[in-house]
Write an enzyme that holds these catalytic residues in place. Structure first.
Site, PDB file in Angstrom:
ATOM      1  CD  GLU A 435      78.107  86.579  44.947  1.00 41.62           C
ATOM      2  OE1 GLU A 435      79.164  85.990  45.119  1.00 41.62           O
ATOM      3  OE2 GLU A 435      77.311  86.297  44.019  1.00 41.62           O
TER       4      GLU A 435
HETATM    5  C1  LIG Z   1      66.605  84.591  46.048  1.00 40.58           C
HETATM    6  C2  LIG Z   1      67.878  83.867  46.230  1.00 40.58           C
HETATM    7  C3  LIG Z   1      68.773  83.781  45.165  1.00 40.58           C
HETATM    8  C4  LIG Z   1      69.953  83.057  45.310  1.00 40.58           C
HETATM    9  N1  LIG Z   1      70.783  82.886  44.224  1.00 40.58           N
HETATM   10  C5  LIG Z   1      71.792  81.980  44.307  1.00 40.58           C
HETATM   11  C6  LIG Z   1      72.527  81.591  43.144  1.00 40.58           C
HETATM   12  O1  LIG Z   1      72.298  82.102  42.039  1.00 40.58           O
HETATM   13  N2  LIG Z   1      73.474  80.643  43.263  1.00 40.58           N
HETATM   14  C7  LIG Z   1      73.760  80.051  44.463  1.00 40.58           C
HETATM   15  O2  LIG Z   1      74.621  79.173  44.508  1.00 40.58           O
HETATM   16  N3  LIG Z   1      73.094  80.410  45.590  1.00 40.58           N
HETATM   17  C8  LIG Z   1      72.122  81.345  45.538  1.00 40.58           C
HETATM   18  N4  LIG Z   1      71.419  81.695  46.662  1.00 40.58           N
HETATM   19  C9  LIG Z   1      71.790  81.098  47.936  1.00 40.58           C
HETATM   20  C10 LIG Z   1      72.470  82.063  48.884  1.00 40.58           C
HETATM   21  O3  LIG Z   1      73.735  82.430  48.410  1.00 40.58           O
HETATM   22  C11 LIG Z   1      72.503  81.386  50.270  1.00 40.58           C
HETATM   23  O4  LIG Z   1      71.174  81.322  50.723  1.00 40.58           O
HETATM   24  C12 LIG Z   1      73.396  82.111  51.243  1.00 40.58           C
HETATM   25  O5  LIG Z   1      74.741  82.003  50.852  1.00 40.58           O
HETATM   26  C13 LIG Z   1      73.255  81.566  52.672  1.00 40.58           C
HETATM   27  O6  LIG Z   1      73.289  80.171  52.700  1.00 40.58           O
HETATM   28  P1  LIG Z   1      72.151  79.378  53.461  1.00 40.58           P
HETATM   29  O7  LIG Z   1      70.834  79.876  52.992  1.00 40.58           O
HETATM   30  O8  LIG Z   1      72.406  77.924  53.336  1.00 40.58           O
HETATM   31  O9  LIG Z   1      72.289  79.803  54.973  1.00 40.58           O
HETATM   32  P2  LIG Z   1      73.247  79.145  56.074  1.00 40.58           P
HETATM   33  O10 LIG Z   1      74.577  78.874  55.508  1.00 40.58           O
HETATM   34  O11 LIG Z   1      72.514  78.044  56.722  1.00 40.58           O
HETATM   35  O12 LIG Z   1      73.373  80.364  57.099  1.00 40.58           O
HETATM   36  C14 LIG Z   1      72.294  80.781  57.918  1.00 40.58           C
HETATM   37  C15 LIG Z   1      72.715  81.995  58.735  1.00 40.58           C
HETATM   38  O13 LIG Z   1      73.803  81.632  59.571  1.00 40.58           O
HETATM   39  C16 LIG Z   1      74.904  82.492  59.385  1.00 40.58           C
HETATM   40  N5  LIG Z   1      76.129  81.698  59.476  1.00 40.58           N
HETATM   41  C17 LIG Z   1      76.462  80.598  58.769  1.00 40.58           C
HETATM   42  N6  LIG Z   1      77.684  80.155  59.141  1.00 40.58           N
HETATM   43  C18 LIG Z   1      78.136  80.986  60.096  1.00 40.58           C
HETATM   44  C19 LIG Z   1      79.327  81.067  60.866  1.00 40.58           C
HETATM   45  N7  LIG Z   1      80.314  80.217  60.710  1.00 40.58           N
HETATM   46  N8  LIG Z   1      79.434  82.091  61.751  1.00 40.58           N
HETATM   47  C20 LIG Z   1      78.450  82.987  61.899  1.00 40.58           C
HETATM   48  N9  LIG Z   1      77.301  82.957  61.207  1.00 40.58           N
HETATM   49  C21 LIG Z   1      77.147  81.968  60.318  1.00 40.58           C
HETATM   50  C22 LIG Z   1      74.719  83.126  58.024  1.00 40.58           C
HETATM   51  O14 LIG Z   1      75.281  84.415  57.994  1.00 40.58           O
HETATM   52  C23 LIG Z   1      73.213  83.169  57.893  1.00 40.58           C
HETATM   53  O15 LIG Z   1      72.714  84.359  58.455  1.00 40.58           O
HETATM   54  C24 LIG Z   1      70.268  82.465  46.555  1.00 40.58           C
HETATM   55  C25 LIG Z   1      69.379  82.588  47.634  1.00 40.58           C
HETATM   56  C26 LIG Z   1      68.208  83.259  47.471  1.00 40.58           C
HETATM   57  C27 LIG Z   1      67.251  83.312  48.638  1.00 40.58           C
END
Ligand SMILES: Cc1cc2nc3c(=O)[nH]c(=O)nc-3n(C[C@H](O)[C@H](O)[C@H](O)COP(=O)(O)OP(=O)(O)OC[C@H]3O[C@@H](n4cnc5c(N)ncnc54)[C@H](O)[C@@H]3O)c2cc1C
Length: 591
Positions: A435
């Site tokens: 989220e």
């Molecule tokens: C168990 C689980 C359930 C989930 N359920 C859902 C779901 O139901 N539906 C859905 O759509 N998604 C779901 N997700 C996905 C989740 O919302 C994402 O994993 C999350 O939003 C982060 O995206 P990412 O993993 O691609 O990380 P990334 O976007 O690659 O980010 C990696 C890190 O970098 C940081 N970061 C990224 N951009 C910036 C920036 N511009 N400045 C500073 N820091 C930054 C982030 O804070 C994070 O710590 C789920 C994930 C898990 C693990």
């Protein structure tokens, strides 16, 4: 086996002593008298501790299993889900036009807490459905609402939210899932979504996926994203289920916690989708429900800490180790219980004062959502928009911190699966990530929300604190222990805001301090909640409340928060004031 007992008295305290909900001039609130809310909360607590809690460990141990394209949920989940549906728990705040009970959101939130504390992974099936319901309710056509909402209100059909793809989670503008128009007005959806909670399972007849995708030829980046309904089974005009749609589960993820919830890779292979709202306005539609969804995740944070805390207290009373340095408390036994030791007390007080403050903050947020929706109250809308990243980010960071603090009370036994304490930490951990990861919540707060509408909402927040302090200055009992610390913390927060304003031309200074700012604001919000709760408890005592111990405990817990937690704002301010220099000092190659 861990224990869980719903803290019904504390919930009632926040609803009635603090928020005085039945006295508020908001449609539907007049029904929320203490007898009614007590009956609902007691019953929710019973379902939570008797039905959902026993399945928490089962879900953790068994997890979900994918076999021949079908996901099997852990033993007992199906039956418990049927019980939740029968009890009407899925429909509490939903629109009566679609079969809901139309209760205020604050009531829904109060009932949700015990469910989430008892079994977070299980409750997510219903939580995701509620999110999808809200998006369709706010942005769907009348036809879509008639077709999908009645079955989603009852959870006969569940819902999902599909945003994340392998190469993008935060930066959704890079999304690749595409939507190609069909001649009949529907779209062909193709692409892969990952990490989709409750993406596939065996507890409902149909699954209504809400999917973000790009319509070909639309604007680049985030402005080209649209929202679609993609049902697992097509729905015929008479509401019966038709053929299987082109959506399937690729695999379920092995993960750290919430094993009872199926986290799926979803493949869309020219699946039929129906546009929700306008083309290219998908993010706006998703964001409509973000305040609710993020409040729900913030609740997960403190609700896990609540469960972990209850167990830590039981263990601290039971486990005999060492002697009270001021004199034995259990002289006939080989040692005193852990709870005599000041460091154990510190730990438990940290947990208790956080959880109770967080509950008040979350319910206040839910009450603001009701005011915004039911009274079209722009001030409440602005405030909840400002508070949303704080509720999500601060409460989930702290929720995890205190779930592990509870584990610490168990010593080595906390690390051993048999005691069940690691599950709370493992389950709570995800709430910091999904989220919108918490770092991104902090960016949202500092980069967008502070300046929103010319900074009007943050000014309103400071004004609210100032007014509260001014109105209660004459109250000696409140002034020293509560108003003084609140004033100091609020001053720190304002100084940090001022620093950001003065450094507006150096964005890295603000971005390096955003996380600290989110935590600072979280502390100030909990400080405000505690000052108000202390006032409410003092009034109850003055009015001759019979349960003096309950109210005195509230005041003492609040004093602890103000004395031992709230001063953290000074540390956060000191960090913010150093800007970006030390944060950005190294070249990327030196990490
Ligand atoms: C168990 C689980 C359930 C989930 N359920 C859902 C779901 O139901 N539906 C859905 O759509 N998604 C779901 N997700 C996905 C989740 O919302 C994402 O994993 C999350 O939003 C982060 O995206 P990412 O993993 O691609 O990380 P990334 O976007 O690659 O980010 C990696 C890190 O970098 C940081 N970061 C990224 N951009 C910036 C920036 N511009 N400045 C500073 N820091 C930054 C982030 O804070 C994070 O710590 C789920 C994930 C898990 C693990």
């Amino acid at each position: 086996m861990p224990i869980y007992n719903a803290p019904t008295k504390d919930i009632q305290f926040v609803l009635h002593d603090l928020l005085k909900i039945s006295e508020q001039d908001i449609p539907g609130f007049d029904e929320l008298d203490p007898d009614f809310t007590s009956a609902v909360v007691e019953e929710a607590g019973k379902v939570a501790s008797e039905v959902l809690h026993p399945l928490n460990v089962v879900g953790d141990k068994e997890g979900c299993v994918l076999e021949n394209g079908v996901v099997r949920t852990p033993t007992g989940f199906k039956e418990a889900f049927a019980q939740m549906k029968e009890g009407g728990w899925t429909a509490m705040d939903c629109d009566p036009e679609y079969g809901g009970q139309g209760l205020p959101y604050v009531m829904h939130t109060a009932a949700q807490e015990p469910f989430v504390s008892a079994n977070m992974a299980f409750n997510m099936y219903q939580g995701l459905t509620h999110g999808a319901y809200s998006a369709i309710h706010a942005h769907g056509s009348d036809e879509q609402k008639q077709m999908y909402l009645p079955k989603m209100v009852t959870c006969e059909w569940t819902g999902t939210m599909n945003l994340t793809e392998p190469h993008c989670g935060t930066d959704l503008g890079m999304m690749r899932t595409k939507a190609v128009p069909n001649s009949d007005g529907s779209y062909k959806i193709s692409g892969q979504k990952i990490f989709i909670s409750a993406g596939e399972h065996d507890m409902s007849e149909n699954i209504i996926h809400l999917v973000l995708a790009k319509i070909q030829g639309g604007p680049e980046g985030i402005k080209g994203v649209s929202l679609f309904i993609v049902p697992k089974f097509m729905v015929n005009e008479d509401g019966s289920l038709g053929q299987r749609n082109g959506v399937s589960v690729g695999k379920i993820e092995e993960k750290m916690g919430i094993h009872g919830n199926s986290t799926c890779v979803m493949n869309y292979d020219e699946a039929t989708g129906f546009l929700v709202g306008e083309e290219h306005k998908g993010m706006r539609a998703m964001f409509t429900m973000m305040n609710e969804a993020r409040l729900g995740v913030g609740l997960q944070g403190y609700a896990q800490a609540e469960s972990a805390y209850q167990n830590a207290v039981a263990y601290a009373n039971d486990r005999l180790q060492g002697r009270d340095v001021t004199g034995a408390k259990n002289p006939d036994g080989p040692a005193d219980p852990l709870i005599v030791h000041p460091d154990i007390r510190r730990n438990l007080m940290d947990q208790k004062s956080f959880v109770e403050g967080a509950r008040a903050f979350t319910f206040w947020g839910a009450y603001l959502i009701d005011r915004a929706h039911k009274n079209s109250d722009a001030e409440a809308d602005g405030l909840i928009s400002l508070m949303t990243p704080v509720i999500k980010g601060f409460l989930t960071d702290k929720g995890f911190e205190y779930a592990t603090a509870a584990q610490q009370v168990y010593g080595g036994h906390g690390y051993i699966e048999e005691w069940g304490m690691s599950q709370y930490a493992r389950d709570a951990r995800i709430a910091m990530i999904y989220e919108g990861a918490n770092g991104v919540q902090a960016l949202d707060l500092v980069g967008r929300k502070l300046a929103q509408d010319g900074g009007k909402h943050v000014m309103a927040f400071f004004e609210m604190i100032k007014t509260f302090i001014k109105e209660n200055e004459g109250n000696e009992a409140l002034a020293k222990d509560f108003l003084g610390p609140l004033k100091a913390a609020s001053k720190d927060l304002q100084a940090a805001g001022m620093y950001f304003m003065q450094n507006a031309t150096k964005p890295n200074n603000a971005l390096s301090g955003s996380y600290d700012f989110m935590h600072m604001m979280g502390h100030v919000c909990l400080g405000l909640m505690w000052a108000r709760m202390a006032k409410a408890a003092m009034e109850a005592l003055e009015n001759g409340a019979s349960d003096t111990e309950f109210y005195e405990t509230k005041i003492a817990t609040g004093r602890y928060y103000m004395a031992r937690q709230l001063p953290a704002t000074a540390m956060h301010l000191a960090r913010i004031n150093t800007g970006a220099d030390t944060v950005m000092a190294l070249d990327a190659a030196n990490f």
